[in-house]
Design a protein around this motif. Structure first.
Motif, PDB file in Angstrom:
ATOM      1  N   UNK A 148       1.216  -5.327  -1.185  1.00 20.22           N
ATOM      2  CA  UNK A 148       0.925  -5.996   0.077  1.00 20.22           C
ATOM      3  C   UNK A 148       0.676  -7.492  -0.135  1.00 20.22           C
ATOM      4  N   UNK A 149      -0.087  -7.806  -1.175  1.00 17.81           N
ATOM      5  CA  UNK A 149      -0.391  -9.200  -1.464  1.00 17.81           C
ATOM      6  C   UNK A 149       0.880  -9.977  -1.824  1.00 17.81           C
ATOM      7  N   UNK A 150       1.786  -9.326  -2.519  1.00 21.58           N
ATOM      8  CA  UNK A 150       3.037  -9.974  -2.911  1.00 21.58           C
ATOM      9  C   UNK A 150       3.896 -10.281  -1.682  1.00 21.58           C
ATOM     10  N   UNK A 151       3.984  -9.343  -0.767  1.00 23.42           N
ATOM     11  CA  UNK A 151       4.736  -9.567   0.469  1.00 23.42           C
ATOM     12  C   UNK A 151       4.115 -10.692   1.293  1.00 23.42           C
ATOM     13  N   UNK A 152       2.788 -10.692   1.397  1.00 26.23           N
ATOM     14  CA  UNK A 152       2.100 -11.720   2.171  1.00 26.23           C
ATOM     15  C   UNK A 152       2.270 -13.101   1.548  1.00 26.23           C
ATOM     16  N   UNK A 153       2.364 -13.140   0.219  1.00 22.57           N
ATOM     17  CA  UNK A 153       2.538 -14.417  -0.477  1.00 22.57           C
ATOM     18  C   UNK A 153       3.952 -14.963  -0.299  1.00 22.57           C
ATOM     19  N   UNK A 154       4.958 -14.094  -0.483  1.00 19.44           N
ATOM     20  CA  UNK A 154       6.335 -14.560  -0.523  1.00 19.44           C
ATOM     21  C   UNK A 154       6.996 -14.661   0.849  1.00 19.44           C
ATOM     22  N   UNK A 155       6.560 -13.869   1.817  1.00 21.85           N
ATOM     23  CA  UNK A 155       7.129 -13.946   3.161  1.00 21.85           C
ATOM     24  C   UNK A 155       6.051 -13.573   4.171  1.00 21.85           C
ATOM     25  N   UNK A 156       5.074 -14.451   4.342  1.00 26.02           N
ATOM     26  CA  UNK A 156       3.908 -14.119   5.170  1.00 26.02           C
ATOM     27  C   UNK A 156       4.231 -13.811   6.623  1.00 26.02           C
ATOM     28  N   UNK A 157       5.357 -14.283   7.131  1.00 32.00           N
ATOM     29  CA  UNK A 157       5.695 -14.020   8.529  1.00 32.00           C
ATOM     30  C   UNK A 157       6.526 -12.774   8.727  1.00 32.00           C
ATOM     31  N   UNK A 158       6.888 -12.099   7.641  1.00 34.60           N
ATOM     32  CA  UNK A 158       7.761 -10.929   7.744  1.00 34.60           C
ATOM     33  C   UNK A 158       7.028  -9.668   8.146  1.00 34.60           C
ATOM     34  N   UNK A 159       7.747  -8.758   8.799  1.00 32.71           N
ATOM     35  CA  UNK A 159       7.159  -7.476   9.196  1.00 32.71           C
ATOM     36  C   UNK A 159       7.494  -6.431   8.132  1.00 32.71           C
ATOM     37  N   UNK A 160       6.894  -6.599   6.972  1.00 36.11           N
ATOM     38  CA  UNK A 160       7.197  -5.760   5.821  1.00 36.11           C
ATOM     39  C   UNK A 160       6.115  -4.698   5.612  1.00 36.11           C
ATOM     40  N   UNK A 161       6.388  -3.772   4.709  1.00 34.00           N
ATOM     41  CA  UNK A 161       5.491  -2.637   4.490  1.00 34.00           C
ATOM     42  C   UNK A 161       5.272  -2.434   2.989  1.00 34.00           C
ATOM     43  N   UNK A 162       4.061  -2.097   2.609  1.00 33.51           N
ATOM     44  CA  UNK A 162       3.715  -1.807   1.216  1.00 33.51           C
ATOM     45  C   UNK A 162       3.254  -0.358   1.118  1.00 33.51           C
ATOM     46  N   UNK A 163       3.799   0.363   0.135  1.00 35.44           N
ATOM     47  CA  UNK A 163       3.442   1.774  -0.021  1.00 35.44           C
ATOM     48  C   UNK A 163       3.254   2.105  -1.498  1.00 35.44           C
ATOM     49  N   UNK A 164       2.670   3.263  -1.731  1.00 33.83           N
ATOM     50  CA  UNK A 164       2.491   3.768  -3.087  1.00 33.83           C
ATOM     51  C   UNK A 164       3.831   4.281  -3.612  1.00 33.83           C
ATOM     52  N   UNK A 165       4.121   3.956  -4.871  1.00 34.99           N
ATOM     53  CA  UNK A 165       5.365   4.393  -5.500  1.00 34.99           C
ATOM     54  C   UNK A 165       5.536   5.913  -5.433  1.00 34.99           C
ATOM     55  N   UNK A 166       4.428   6.640  -5.510  1.00 36.01           N
ATOM     56  CA  UNK A 166       4.483   8.100  -5.500  1.00 36.01           C
ATOM     57  C   UNK A 166       5.078   8.650  -4.202  1.00 36.01           C
ATOM     58  N   UNK A 167       5.076   7.847  -3.149  1.00 34.94           N
ATOM     59  CA  UNK A 167       5.629   8.289  -1.863  1.00 34.94           C
ATOM     60  C   UNK A 167       7.083   8.697  -1.994  1.00 34.94           C
ATOM     61  N   UNK A 168       7.833   8.011  -2.846  1.00 37.92           N
ATOM     62  CA  UNK A 168       9.264   8.268  -2.983  1.00 37.92           C
ATOM     63  C   UNK A 168       9.591   9.395  -3.958  1.00 37.92           C
ATOM     64  N   UNK A 169       8.588   9.930  -4.625  1.00 42.49           N
ATOM     65  CA  UNK A 169       8.851  10.932  -5.661  1.00 42.49           C
ATOM     66  C   UNK A 169       9.138  12.318  -5.089  1.00 42.49           C
ATOM     67  N   UNK A 170       8.569  12.625  -3.931  1.00 43.62           N
ATOM     68  CA  UNK A 170       8.724  13.948  -3.348  1.00 43.62           C
ATOM     69  C   UNK A 170       9.789  13.937  -2.248  1.00 43.62           C
TER      70      UNK A 170
END
Length: 287
Positions: A161-183
Motif C-alpha cells: 500500500x505504501x509503495x502504491x501511495x508513493x509511486x502513484x498517489x492519485x491512482x485507484x489501486x489496491x494492495x493485497x496479501x500475496x497468499x490471496x492468489x495461492x488458492x
C-alpha cells in the motif's frame, strides 16, 4: 586500471547475470573495442567500489542489480528524473569529469515488449503485480503511467500500500496479501472485451535458489497476458502454468534485453543492433 573502455554489472550474487552475454554480443556486432564484465559487489563494499571506479577514466559505468538499486542512490552525484520518481537506479554512468549519474532503464525495458499492446485503445487496463522490491517499483511506475489500475500483492500488504501511495498517489489501486492468489477462486469475471489485463511477477519468487511462486490462474481474467521478470530459469513454472491455462506469456529475457538496450547507449554512445535478437536469445539460453 583498464585502458580499454569497459562497463559492468554489479550485484550480490552476480554469477547468474546474463548482461555480459548481451552487451558482449552487441559490442562484437558493432565492432566496438570495449568490454562488459560482471563484478561481485557486496552491500558493505558498494561505497568503496564506486570510489575506485570513479577514478578510472576507462570505466563507462555499471548496471546495478539486487540488492543495490536503492542503496546506491545516496552515493551518486546526480539522479535522472525518472530514476528519482521510481526511487531505484539500475544504471550508473560516469561522466568525463568523474561525476556519477543514476538512471533507470528498467521502466522502458519492461514496457518495450508491451508496446504493441499499449498502442491499442482499451476501455480499461488492470495489472496484477506480484512483488514489492526494486523491479516492482519500475513496473508500478511504468504501468501507472499508461493508465493501469494496479493490484499489488506482497507478503506485507502494508508495504504494498505504501509503495502504491508513493509511486502513484492519485491512482485507484489496491494492495493485497500475496497468499490471496495461492488458492483457487470461482470469481466470475465480467466481460473483458476491450480490456487489457496483465499478471506480472516482479518478485524473485520462482528464481533459481528462491522459493516457488504459488499463483492459481483462476485469478487471471480471460485474455490476460502473463509476464515474468525472472531470467533463471527462463521458462518459469509461473509461465508454464500460464500457458497451460491458455494465457499468452512474456519471459524475463524480454525486459532484460530491453533495459540493456538503453544502458548500452549510455555506456558506449550508440544504440545496439536489435535485428538479431532471436540469435542473441538462443545464445543466452544455451549458455
Amino acid at each position: 586500471m583498464s585502458h580499454i573502455p569497459y562497463a559492468e554489472v554489479i550485484g550480490d550474487p552476480i554469477v547468474q547475470s546474463k548482461s555480459p552475454a548481451i552487451h558482449g554480443f552487441w559490442l562484437a556486432e558493432l565492432g566496438i573495442e570495449a568490454e562488459y564484465r560482471a563484478c561481485h559487489v557486496t552491500r558493505e563494499g558498494l561505497a568503496d567500489y564506486l570510489a575506485s571506479r570513479r577514478k578510472d577514466a576507462a570505466w563507462r559505468g555499471c548496471n546495478v542489480t539486487m540488492p543495490h538499486k536503492q542503496a546506491i542512490m545516496p552515493l551518486l552525484d546526480a539522479i535522472d528524473p525518472l530514476a528519482a520518481r521510481v526511487g531505484a537506479v539500475n544504471t550508473v554512468v560516469r561522466g568525463a569529469d568523474g561525476r556519477l549519474t543514476g538512471h533507470n532503464t528498467d521502466v522502458p525495458g519492461f514496457l518495450e515488449p508491451l508496446e504493441p499492446l499499449l498502442a491499442q485503445q482499451h476501455l480499461f487496463r488492470m495489472a496484477r503485480v506480484i512483488g514489492t522490491g526494486g523491479a516492482a517499483r519500475a513496473i508500478i511506475a511504468g504501468l501507472a503511467g499508461h493508465g493501469f489500475v494496479l493490484v499489488l500483492a506482497g507478503r506485507d500488504p502494508a508495504k504494498a500500500r505504501a509503495l502504491l501511495d508513493e509511486l502513484d498517489p492519485g491512482g485507484e489501486h489496491h494492495a493485497i496479501d500475496l497468499a490471496h492468489f495461492a488458492q483457487p477462486t470461482d470469481f466470475a469475471f465480467d466481460d473483458r472485451e476491450g480490456c487489457c489485463d496483465l499478471v506480472v511477477n516482479a518478485s524473485l519468487l520462482g528464481m533459481t535458489g528462491q522459493p516457488p511462486l504459488v499463483f492459481d490462474w483462476s485469478h487471471a481474467p480471460p485474455g490476460s497476458l502473463a509476464y515474468d521478470v525472472v531470467t533463471s530459469p527462463l521458462d518459469t513454472r509461473f509461465l508454464q502454468d500460464a500457458r497451460a491455462a491458455g494465457f499468452r506469456t512474456i519471459d524475463g529475457l524480454a525486459m532484460l534485453i530491453g533495459q540493456a538496450d538503453y544502458a548500452f547507449a549510455h555506456f558506449f554512445g550508440q544504440r545496439p543492433p536489435r535485428g538479431r535478437d532471436a540469435e542473441l536469445r538462443r545464445r543466452i539460453a544455451g549458455a
